[in-house]
Design a protein around this motif. Structure first.
Motif, PDB file in Angstrom:
ATOM      1  N   ALA A   1     -54.507  -7.422 -34.199  1.00 43.58           N
ATOM      2  CA  ALA A   1     -55.214  -8.470 -34.645  1.00 43.58           C
ATOM      3  C   ALA A   1     -54.993  -9.675 -34.029  1.00 43.58           C
ATOM      4  O   ALA A   1     -55.908 -10.179 -33.719  1.00 43.58           O
ATOM      5  CB  ALA A   1     -55.146  -8.475 -35.977  1.00 43.58           C
ATOM      6  N   ALA A   2     -53.654 -10.037 -33.821  1.00 47.85           N
ATOM      7  CA  ALA A   2     -53.470 -11.363 -33.087  1.00 47.85           C
ATOM      8  C   ALA A   2     -53.903 -11.346 -31.579  1.00 47.85           C
ATOM      9  O   ALA A   2     -54.355 -12.486 -31.070  1.00 47.85           O
ATOM     10  CB  ALA A   2     -51.720 -11.454 -32.951  1.00 47.85           C
ATOM     11  N   ALA A   3     -53.638 -10.217 -31.078  1.00 49.12           N
ATOM     12  CA  ALA A   3     -54.119 -10.197 -29.660  1.00 49.12           C
ATOM     13  C   ALA A   3     -55.746 -10.335 -29.688  1.00 49.12           C
ATOM     14  O   ALA A   3     -56.304 -10.833 -28.686  1.00 49.12           O
ATOM     15  CB  ALA A   3     -53.798  -8.610 -28.918  1.00 49.12           C
ATOM     16  N   MET A   4     -56.278  -9.560 -30.530  1.00 49.64           N
ATOM     17  CA  MET A   4     -57.865  -9.689 -30.717  1.00 49.64           C
ATOM     18  C   MET A   4     -58.168 -11.322 -30.701  1.00 49.64           C
ATOM     19  O   MET A   4     -59.246 -11.865 -30.149  1.00 49.64           O
ATOM     20  CB  MET A   4     -58.284  -9.065 -31.846  1.00 49.64           C
ATOM     21  N   LEU A   5     -57.450 -11.864 -31.796  1.00 53.76           N
ATOM     22  CA  LEU A   5     -57.748 -13.435 -32.006  1.00 53.76           C
ATOM     23  C   LEU A   5     -57.626 -14.199 -30.975  1.00 53.76           C
ATOM     24  O   LEU A   5     -58.143 -15.133 -30.405  1.00 53.76           O
ATOM     25  CB  LEU A   5     -56.800 -13.929 -33.030  1.00 53.76           C
ATOM     26  N   ALA A   6     -56.551 -13.977 -30.135  1.00 57.22           N
ATOM     27  CA  ALA A   6     -56.256 -14.666 -28.865  1.00 57.22           C
ATOM     28  C   ALA A   6     -57.277 -14.488 -27.891  1.00 57.22           C
ATOM     29  O   ALA A   6     -57.597 -15.672 -27.199  1.00 57.22           O
ATOM     30  CB  ALA A   6     -54.717 -14.198 -28.393  1.00 57.22           C
ATOM     31  N   MET A   7     -57.621 -13.260 -27.498  1.00 51.65           N
ATOM     32  CA  MET A   7     -58.874 -13.045 -26.728  1.00 51.65           C
ATOM     33  C   MET A   7     -60.196 -13.705 -27.059  1.00 51.65           C
ATOM     34  O   MET A   7     -60.779 -14.338 -26.262  1.00 51.65           O
ATOM     35  CB  MET A   7     -59.065 -11.706 -26.707  1.00 51.65           C
ATOM     36  N   PHE A   8     -60.427 -13.661 -28.465  1.00 53.14           N
ATOM     37  CA  PHE A   8     -61.649 -14.613 -28.934  1.00 53.14           C
ATOM     38  C   PHE A   8     -61.479 -15.984 -28.731  1.00 53.14           C
ATOM     39  O   PHE A   8     -62.260 -16.812 -28.235  1.00 53.14           O
ATOM     40  CB  PHE A   8     -61.835 -14.087 -30.325  1.00 53.14           C
ATOM     41  N   LEU A   9     -60.196 -16.498 -29.245  1.00 53.31           N
ATOM     42  CA  LEU A   9     -60.305 -18.165 -29.135  1.00 53.31           C
ATOM     43  C   LEU A   9     -60.028 -18.422 -27.722  1.00 53.31           C
ATOM     44  O   LEU A   9     -60.251 -19.548 -27.336  1.00 53.31           O
ATOM     45  CB  LEU A   9     -59.220 -18.356 -30.137  1.00 53.31           C
ATOM     46  N   GLY A  10     -59.325 -17.788 -27.128  1.00 54.64           N
ATOM     47  CA  GLY A  10     -58.742 -18.147 -25.755  1.00 54.64           C
ATOM     48  C   GLY A  10     -59.541 -17.686 -24.396  1.00 54.64           C
ATOM     49  O   GLY A  10     -59.568 -18.351 -23.383  1.00 54.64           O
ATOM     50  N   ALA A  11     -60.492 -16.828 -24.785  1.00 59.23           N
ATOM     51  CA  ALA A  11     -61.243 -16.192 -23.390  1.00 59.23           C
ATOM     52  C   ALA A  11     -62.904 -16.367 -23.643  1.00 59.23           C
ATOM     53  O   ALA A  11     -63.371 -16.946 -23.258  1.00 59.23           O
ATOM     54  CB  ALA A  11     -60.709 -15.081 -22.870  1.00 59.23           C
ATOM     55  N   SER A  12     -63.036 -15.308 -24.877  1.00 58.52           N
ATOM     56  CA  SER A  12     -64.296 -15.097 -24.906  1.00 58.52           C
ATOM     57  C   SER A  12     -65.321 -16.159 -25.517  1.00 58.52           C
ATOM     58  O   SER A  12     -66.350 -16.545 -25.016  1.00 58.52           O
ATOM     59  CB  SER A  12     -64.627 -13.718 -26.181  1.00 58.52           C
ATOM     60  N   ILE A  13     -64.918 -16.766 -26.384  1.00 59.30           N
ATOM     61  CA  ILE A  13     -65.669 -18.204 -26.939  1.00 59.30           C
ATOM     62  C   ILE A  13     -65.557 -19.217 -26.071  1.00 59.30           C
ATOM     63  O   ILE A  13     -66.837 -19.778 -25.828  1.00 59.30           O
ATOM     64  CB  ILE A  13     -64.913 -18.645 -28.406  1.00 59.30           C
ATOM     65  N   PRO A  14     -64.457 -19.652 -25.491  1.00 59.80           N
ATOM     66  CA  PRO A  14     -64.611 -20.742 -24.409  1.00 59.80           C
ATOM     67  C   PRO A  14     -65.452 -20.377 -23.220  1.00 59.80           C
ATOM     68  O   PRO A  14     -66.343 -21.281 -22.869  1.00 59.80           O
ATOM     69  CB  PRO A  14     -63.272 -20.781 -23.900  1.00 59.80           C
ATOM     70  N   MET A  15     -65.673 -19.268 -22.878  1.00 54.92           N
ATOM     71  CA  MET A  15     -66.682 -18.802 -21.650  1.00 54.92           C
ATOM     72  C   MET A  15     -68.080 -18.893 -22.422  1.00 54.92           C
ATOM     73  O   MET A  15     -69.006 -19.327 -21.511  1.00 54.92           O
ATOM     74  CB  MET A  15     -66.295 -17.495 -21.216  1.00 54.92           C
ATOM     75  N   MET A  16     -68.227 -18.438 -23.516  1.00 60.42           N
ATOM     76  CA  MET A  16     -69.677 -18.421 -24.258  1.00 60.42           C
ATOM     77  C   MET A  16     -69.994 -19.849 -24.356  1.00 60.42           C
ATOM     78  O   MET A  16     -71.141 -20.232 -24.035  1.00 60.42           O
ATOM     79  CB  MET A  16     -69.772 -17.582 -25.075  1.00 60.42           C
ATOM     80  N   GLU A  17     -69.080 -20.735 -25.105  1.00 57.53           N
ATOM     81  CA  GLU A  17     -69.509 -22.094 -25.218  1.00 57.53           C
ATOM     82  C   GLU A  17     -69.884 -22.782 -23.789  1.00 57.53           C
ATOM     83  O   GLU A  17     -70.582 -23.737 -23.771  1.00 57.53           O
ATOM     84  CB  GLU A  17     -68.112 -22.793 -25.787  1.00 57.53           C
ATOM     85  N   ALA A  18     -68.956 -22.834 -23.170  1.00 59.43           N
ATOM     86  CA  ALA A  18     -69.339 -23.204 -21.633  1.00 59.43           C
ATOM     87  C   ALA A  18     -70.743 -23.011 -21.079  1.00 59.43           C
ATOM     88  O   ALA A  18     -71.402 -23.701 -20.638  1.00 59.43           O
ATOM     89  CB  ALA A  18     -67.945 -23.049 -20.671  1.00 59.43           C
ATOM     90  N   ARG A  19     -70.875 -21.717 -21.087  1.00 63.39           N
ATOM     91  CA  ARG A  19     -72.258 -21.331 -20.587  1.00 63.39           C
ATOM     92  C   ARG A  19     -73.519 -21.976 -21.626  1.00 63.39           C
ATOM     93  O   ARG A  19     -74.506 -22.397 -20.908  1.00 63.39           O
ATOM     94  CB  ARG A  19     -72.288 -19.657 -20.594  1.00 63.39           C
ATOM     95  N   SER A  20     -73.344 -21.800 -22.917  1.00 73.50           N
ATOM     96  CA  SER A  20     -74.283 -22.546 -23.698  1.00 73.50           C
ATOM     97  C   SER A  20     -74.472 -23.901 -23.570  1.00 73.50           C
ATOM     98  O   SER A  20     -75.755 -24.353 -23.589  1.00 73.50           O
ATOM     99  CB  SER A  20     -73.997 -22.001 -25.128  1.00 73.50           C
ATOM    100  N   LEU A  21     -73.240 -24.599 -23.296  1.00 77.82           N
ATOM    101  CA  LEU A  21     -73.544 -25.859 -22.982  1.00 77.82           C
ATOM    102  C   LEU A  21     -74.183 -26.507 -21.883  1.00 77.82           C
ATOM    103  O   LEU A  21     -74.899 -27.381 -21.647  1.00 77.82           O
ATOM    104  CB  LEU A  21     -72.228 -26.747 -23.126  1.00 77.82           C
ATOM    105  N   GLU A  22     -73.768 -25.587 -20.781  1.00 75.23           N
ATOM    106  CA  GLU A  22     -74.601 -25.566 -19.578  1.00 75.23           C
ATOM    107  C   GLU A  22     -76.230 -25.220 -19.194  1.00 75.23           C
ATOM    108  O   GLU A  22     -76.915 -25.999 -18.765  1.00 75.23           O
ATOM    109  CB  GLU A  22     -73.839 -24.646 -18.471  1.00 75.23           C
ATOM    110  N   ARG A  23     -76.459 -24.283 -20.260  1.00 75.81           N
ATOM    111  CA  ARG A  23     -77.887 -23.668 -20.166  1.00 75.81           C
ATOM    112  C   ARG A  23     -78.588 -24.392 -21.395  1.00 75.81           C
ATOM    113  O   ARG A  23     -80.047 -24.353 -21.150  1.00 75.81           O
ATOM    114  CB  ARG A  23     -77.812 -22.238 -20.260  1.00 75.81           C
ATOM    115  N   ARG A  24     -77.963 -24.840 -22.338  1.00 74.46           N
ATOM    116  CA  ARG A  24     -78.897 -25.567 -23.492  1.00 74.46           C
ATOM    117  C   ARG A  24     -78.323 -26.865 -23.848  1.00 74.46           C
ATOM    118  O   ARG A  24     -77.269 -26.875 -24.802  1.00 74.46           O
ATOM    119  CB  ARG A  24     -78.730 -24.332 -24.563  1.00 74.46           C
ATOM    120  N   PRO A  25     -78.915 -27.954 -23.637  1.00 77.89           N
ATOM    121  CA  PRO A  25     -78.377 -29.178 -23.947  1.00 77.89           C
ATOM    122  C   PRO A  25     -78.237 -29.586 -25.424  1.00 77.89           C
ATOM    123  O   PRO A  25     -77.229 -30.019 -25.883  1.00 77.89           O
ATOM    124  CB  PRO A  25     -79.436 -30.321 -23.245  1.00 77.89           C
TER     125      PRO A  25
END
Length: 294
Positions: free
Chosen positions: A248-272
């Motif tokens: 579960a800790a590995a899943m949390l680390a993946m979500f918070l450390g990789a998946s979410i930051p990547m999606m956030e950066a893409r959303s900020l770039e595509r949707r002001p």
């Protein structure tokens, strides 16, 4: 070829790939060399199946072949371990229900959103491009093998629960079941709300309603809740084995450390307008939205 026909054909190809992968893994378990440890034998078979899926990914030049593997394999692992161990307790039955419901829901969500093999998850080409001449290794390790290892690690509490004789802490198993089903329900509601939004959204519009007004990623929060519930099942069977939370800790680390930051950066770039959502809405754990000072 119509869009529907293209999707149907693509689903048939992916299904065939998974049937071949599972068949090869089963053949390995039956005729391959044994390590003498059930969990290790199944891990090796899991990796072998992943390599088969990887071969299809390379053949079709689309790493999204792997996407549904995340939710298809866990119930297969559970029922194989259960069959081999021959242990039947309240915990094993509750786990069987929870993992099956989770797998059917998540795989069904993937099928619903899957447009066909003409489409590939936007993250995969980025991984391969960043790897340069090592793109083959990045494809194999980052996109295929690492998720397989993560899921298997998350399933180890299930292995402990279905292979440990005795009832363990029945009350904790019941609590784990309630937590897990609530997490699956949260994911279902979040995905349904997002599908409705995508079907009717205007260009540049951002999602900030329903569950998505309390968390920017409620689906990931629900997914983490599911794996956390599996860890609780493991603890119920083997109290004090805190290492069972590693998955579960590995899943949390993946979500918070990789998946979410990547999606956030893409959303900020595509949707002001997404910056306003960031300012008001919790990143992960659901809570009432904050009021932005004007």
């Amino acid at each position: 070829m119509t869009q529907t026909a293209g999707k149907t054909r693509s689903l048939a190809v992916v299904t065939a790939a998974y049937v071949v992968a599972v068949a090869v893994a089963a053949a390995w378990l039956i005729w391959g060399p044994s390590t003498g440890r059930l969990w290790l034998d199944t891990f090796v078979a899991d990796v072998v199946a992943t390599l088969v899926v990887f071969a299809f990914s390379r053949a079709y030049r689309n790493s999204s072949f792997y996407d549904a593997y995340w939710s298809v394999v866990p119930p297969l692992l559970l029922f194989y371990w259960w069959y081999e161990a021959g242990v039947s307790t309240l915990s094993t039955w509750l786990l069987a229900v929870l993992v099956t419901v989770w797998a059917v829901r998540l795989t069904g969500n993937w099928v619903y959103a899957f447009p066909g093999l003409h489409h590939e998850d936007w993250r995969y080409p980025m991984f391969r491009e960043r790897a340069g001449r090592f793109e083959f290794v990045a494809d194999l390790v980052a996109i295929h093998l690492i998720p397989t290892v993560q899921v298997f690690l998350g399933m180890l509490p299930v292995y402990v629960a279905v292979t440990t004789p005795g009832g363990g802490l029945a009350w904790l198993s019941v609590l784990a079941f309630v937590v897990g089903m609530a997490a699956v329900a949260l994911e279902f509601a979040a995905d349904a709300q997002m599908h409705r939004f995508v079907a009717h959204k205007q260009p540049g519009e951002v999602m900030d309603r329903g569950l998505w007004s309390w968390s920017r990623h409620p689906n990931y929060f629900g997914e983490f809740g599911f794996w956390f519930a599996l860890a609780l099942f493991g603890i119920a069977a083997a109290p004090g084995s805190w290492w069972l939370f590693l998955g579960a800790a590995a899943m949390l680390a993946m979500f918070l450390g990789a998946s979410i930051p990547m999606m956030e950066a893409r959303s900020l770039e595509r949707r002001p307008g997404y910056q306003d959502v960031v300012d008001r809405v919790s990143r992960f754990v659901p809570r009432p939205p904050a009021k932005v000072r004007t």
